[in-house]
Write a protein that holds these residues in place. Sequence first.
Motif, PDB file in Angstrom:
ATOM      1  N   PHE A  60       0.806  -1.215   0.000  1.00 61.91           N
ATOM      2  CA  PHE A  60       0.000   0.000   0.000  1.00 61.91           C
ATOM      3  C   PHE A  60       0.841   1.268   0.000  1.00 61.91           C
ATOM      4  O   PHE A  60       0.288   2.365  -0.093  1.00 61.91           O
ATOM      5  N   ARG A  61       2.136   1.143   0.147  1.00 61.66           N
ATOM      6  CA  ARG A  61       2.982   2.319   0.240  1.00 61.66           C
ATOM      7  C   ARG A  61       4.038   2.393  -0.857  1.00 61.66           C
ATOM      8  O   ARG A  61       5.033   3.097  -0.723  1.00 61.66           O
ATOM      9  N   SER A  62       3.834   1.672  -1.938  1.00 56.82           N
ATOM     10  CA  SER A  62       4.778   1.738  -3.063  1.00 56.82           C
ATOM     11  C   SER A  62       4.061   1.294  -4.326  1.00 56.82           C
ATOM     12  O   SER A  62       2.981   0.681  -4.280  1.00 56.82           O
ATOM     13  N   GLY A  63       4.665   1.607  -5.464  1.00 59.71           N
ATOM     14  CA  GLY A  63       4.117   1.170  -6.732  1.00 59.71           C
ATOM     15  C   GLY A  63       2.775   1.795  -7.058  1.00 59.71           C
ATOM     16  O   GLY A  63       2.371   2.816  -6.495  1.00 59.71           O
ATOM     17  N   GLY A  64       2.070   1.150  -7.987  1.00 60.11           N
ATOM     18  CA  GLY A  64       0.779   1.670  -8.428  1.00 60.11           C
ATOM     19  C   GLY A  64      -0.241   1.741  -7.310  1.00 60.11           C
ATOM     20  O   GLY A  64      -0.994   2.719  -7.182  1.00 60.11           O
ATOM     21  N   LEU A  65      -0.280   0.706  -6.470  1.00 58.72           N
ATOM     22  CA  LEU A  65      -1.209   0.709  -5.348  1.00 58.72           C
ATOM     23  C   LEU A  65      -0.860   1.809  -4.354  1.00 58.72           C
ATOM     24  O   LEU A  65      -1.748   2.436  -3.763  1.00 58.72           O
ATOM     25  N   GLY A  66       0.429   2.062  -4.187  1.00 61.48           N
ATOM     26  CA  GLY A  66       0.847   3.138  -3.295  1.00 61.48           C
ATOM     27  C   GLY A  66       0.417   4.502  -3.813  1.00 61.48           C
ATOM     28  O   GLY A  66       0.058   5.387  -3.026  1.00 61.48           O
ATOM     29  N   ILE A  67       0.445   4.684  -5.140  1.00 64.46           N
ATOM     30  CA  ILE A  67      -0.007   5.948  -5.735  1.00 64.46           C
ATOM     31  C   ILE A  67      -1.489   6.164  -5.460  1.00 64.46           C
ATOM     32  O   ILE A  67      -1.918   7.246  -5.049  1.00 64.46           O
ATOM     33  N   VAL A  68      -2.283   5.115  -5.679  1.00 63.20           N
ATOM     34  CA  VAL A  68      -3.722   5.214  -5.421  1.00 63.20           C
ATOM     35  C   VAL A  68      -3.973   5.510  -3.945  1.00 63.20           C
ATOM     36  O   VAL A  68      -4.793   6.370  -3.596  1.00 63.20           O
ATOM     37  N   PHE A  69      -3.244   4.811  -3.082  1.00 59.27           N
ATOM     38  CA  PHE A  69      -3.403   4.997  -1.647  1.00 59.27           C
ATOM     39  C   PHE A  69      -3.022   6.420  -1.247  1.00 59.27           C
ATOM     40  O   PHE A  69      -3.667   7.028  -0.392  1.00 59.27           O
ATOM     41  N   GLY A  70      -1.969   6.980  -1.856  1.00 55.94           N
ATOM     42  CA  GLY A  70      -1.559   8.345  -1.551  1.00 55.94           C
ATOM     43  C   GLY A  70      -2.599   9.369  -1.971  1.00 55.94           C
ATOM     44  O   GLY A  70      -2.872  10.333  -1.242  1.00 55.94           O
ATOM     45  N   ILE A  71      -3.205   9.161  -3.149  1.00 57.38           N
ATOM     46  CA  ILE A  71      -4.249  10.077  -3.623  1.00 57.38           C
ATOM     47  C   ILE A  71      -5.447  10.035  -2.682  1.00 57.38           C
ATOM     48  O   ILE A  71      -6.026  11.075  -2.339  1.00 57.38           O
ATOM     49  N   VAL A  72      -5.814   8.827  -2.248  1.00 54.39           N
ATOM     50  CA  VAL A  72      -6.923   8.700  -1.301  1.00 54.39           C
ATOM     51  C   VAL A  72      -6.591   9.418   0.006  1.00 54.39           C
ATOM     52  O   VAL A  72      -7.442  10.108   0.590  1.00 54.39           O
ATOM     53  N   GLY A  73      -5.347   9.295   0.471  1.00 56.37           N
ATOM     54  CA  GLY A  73      -4.940   9.977   1.693  1.00 56.37           C
ATOM     55  C   GLY A  73      -5.054  11.485   1.577  1.00 56.37           C
ATOM     56  O   GLY A  73      -5.498  12.163   2.506  1.00 56.37           O
ATOM     57  N   ILE A  74      -4.665  12.036   0.424  1.00 52.61           N
ATOM     58  CA  ILE A  74      -4.766  13.475   0.210  1.00 52.61           C
ATOM     59  C   ILE A  74      -6.224  13.916   0.176  1.00 52.61           C
ATOM     60  O   ILE A  74      -6.600  14.943   0.767  1.00 52.61           O
ATOM     61  N   LEU A  75      -7.076  13.136  -0.495  1.00 51.28           N
ATOM     62  CA  LEU A  75      -8.502  13.465  -0.550  1.00 51.28           C
ATOM     63  C   LEU A  75      -9.133  13.416   0.842  1.00 51.28           C
ATOM     64  O   LEU A  75      -9.964  14.260   1.191  1.00 51.28           O
ATOM     65  N   LEU A  76      -8.721  12.437   1.643  1.00 54.13           N
ATOM     66  CA  LEU A  76      -9.222  12.373   3.017  1.00 54.13           C
ATOM     67  C   LEU A  76      -8.782  13.599   3.813  1.00 54.13           C
ATOM     68  O   LEU A  76      -9.566  14.171   4.578  1.00 54.13           O
ATOM     69  N   GLY A  77      -7.525  13.999   3.631  1.00 50.91           N
ATOM     70  CA  GLY A  77      -7.049  15.197   4.303  1.00 50.91           C
ATOM     71  C   GLY A  77      -7.856  16.422   3.905  1.00 50.91           C
ATOM     72  O   GLY A  77      -8.174  17.270   4.746  1.00 50.91           O
ATOM     73  N   ALA A  78      -8.210  16.519   2.619  1.00 57.23           N
ATOM     74  CA  ALA A  78      -9.032  17.641   2.151  1.00 57.23           C
ATOM     75  C   ALA A  78     -10.407  17.618   2.815  1.00 57.23           C
ATOM     76  O   ALA A  78     -10.941  18.661   3.207  1.00 57.23           O
TER      77      ALA A  78
END
Length: 304
Positions: A234-252
């Motif tokens: 969840f913290r690297s590669g393609g899945l990590g990218i998706v997880f990071g975008i979700v984290g930013i949206l949650l922060g928003a």
Amino acid sequence: MRSSNPVFSRRGFSRDNGYAGFGTQPQAGGPAGGTQTQQGNPYAAAGQQAPANPYATNPYAQQDLQYGAPQAPVTTAGRMTMDDVVMRTATTLGTLLVTAALAWALLPVDDASISKSFGIAIGAGLIAMVLGLVQAFKRKASPALILTYAALEGVFLGVVSSIVDNRIADGAAMQAVLGTMAVFVGVLVAYKAGWIRVNRRFYGFVMAAAMGFLLLTAVNLLFAVFGGGDGLGFRSGGLGIVFGIVGILLGACFLALDFKQVEDGIAYGAPKEEAWLAAFGLTMTLVWIYLEFLRLIAILQGND
């Protein structure tokens, strides 16, 4: 009011366990000059008269009131104002930025020093987390505690940012700062324009999503500790990218909840010292967004 950081339970500007305007409901349709009880305004003194209902001619009054929308601003001396929130937030973020800059400059991350610097950063981060938890569960704001948290969090961010910027992705720290600023301004504009409506449904959705996000993060960490590598990925590669975008949206989304907290606190006449709690919550949310941006940029540039 409790912290607005997604890691902690959140409670709004009320004396019960409700969040912001969601835990209390003003009485609708009452006569002008009627008594406003603590149920309608958690800061109203016994026998205090309620202000005129600003939703009387609003066709959306009942829809707003069912989510605990405040009745009217309280302009009593000693109450929290927007200027108070802005000044306390600037002080807290300024403390964090100063210690982050000092950590970047004074704690080198070259091959000979990275272990020591990273160890100091982890220690500072853990102490900051403990202080954040202590403040989150305190009923009153402690400015010294909040500023100490900000200072230690700055040390952690300064070293981590230096490692990513110097060893993984050149310019990542500045990009993460700009991204965090863009999210803050974007959410603020959307909230003030009414494009984001913070109500019970929004709050429930965000909290459910945050709990799922944190659960997956914890599971991934356990697999990484005991299985090695990146755990479930969840913290690297393609899945990590998706997880990071979700984290930013949650922060928003949590920024929108923070803005609602501030707005309701001012309207309900929250005590002036609660501006420190608003600053604490905003700072924690911005740190969340910054770290997600930093990790996302590291993944994207690290794959080049």
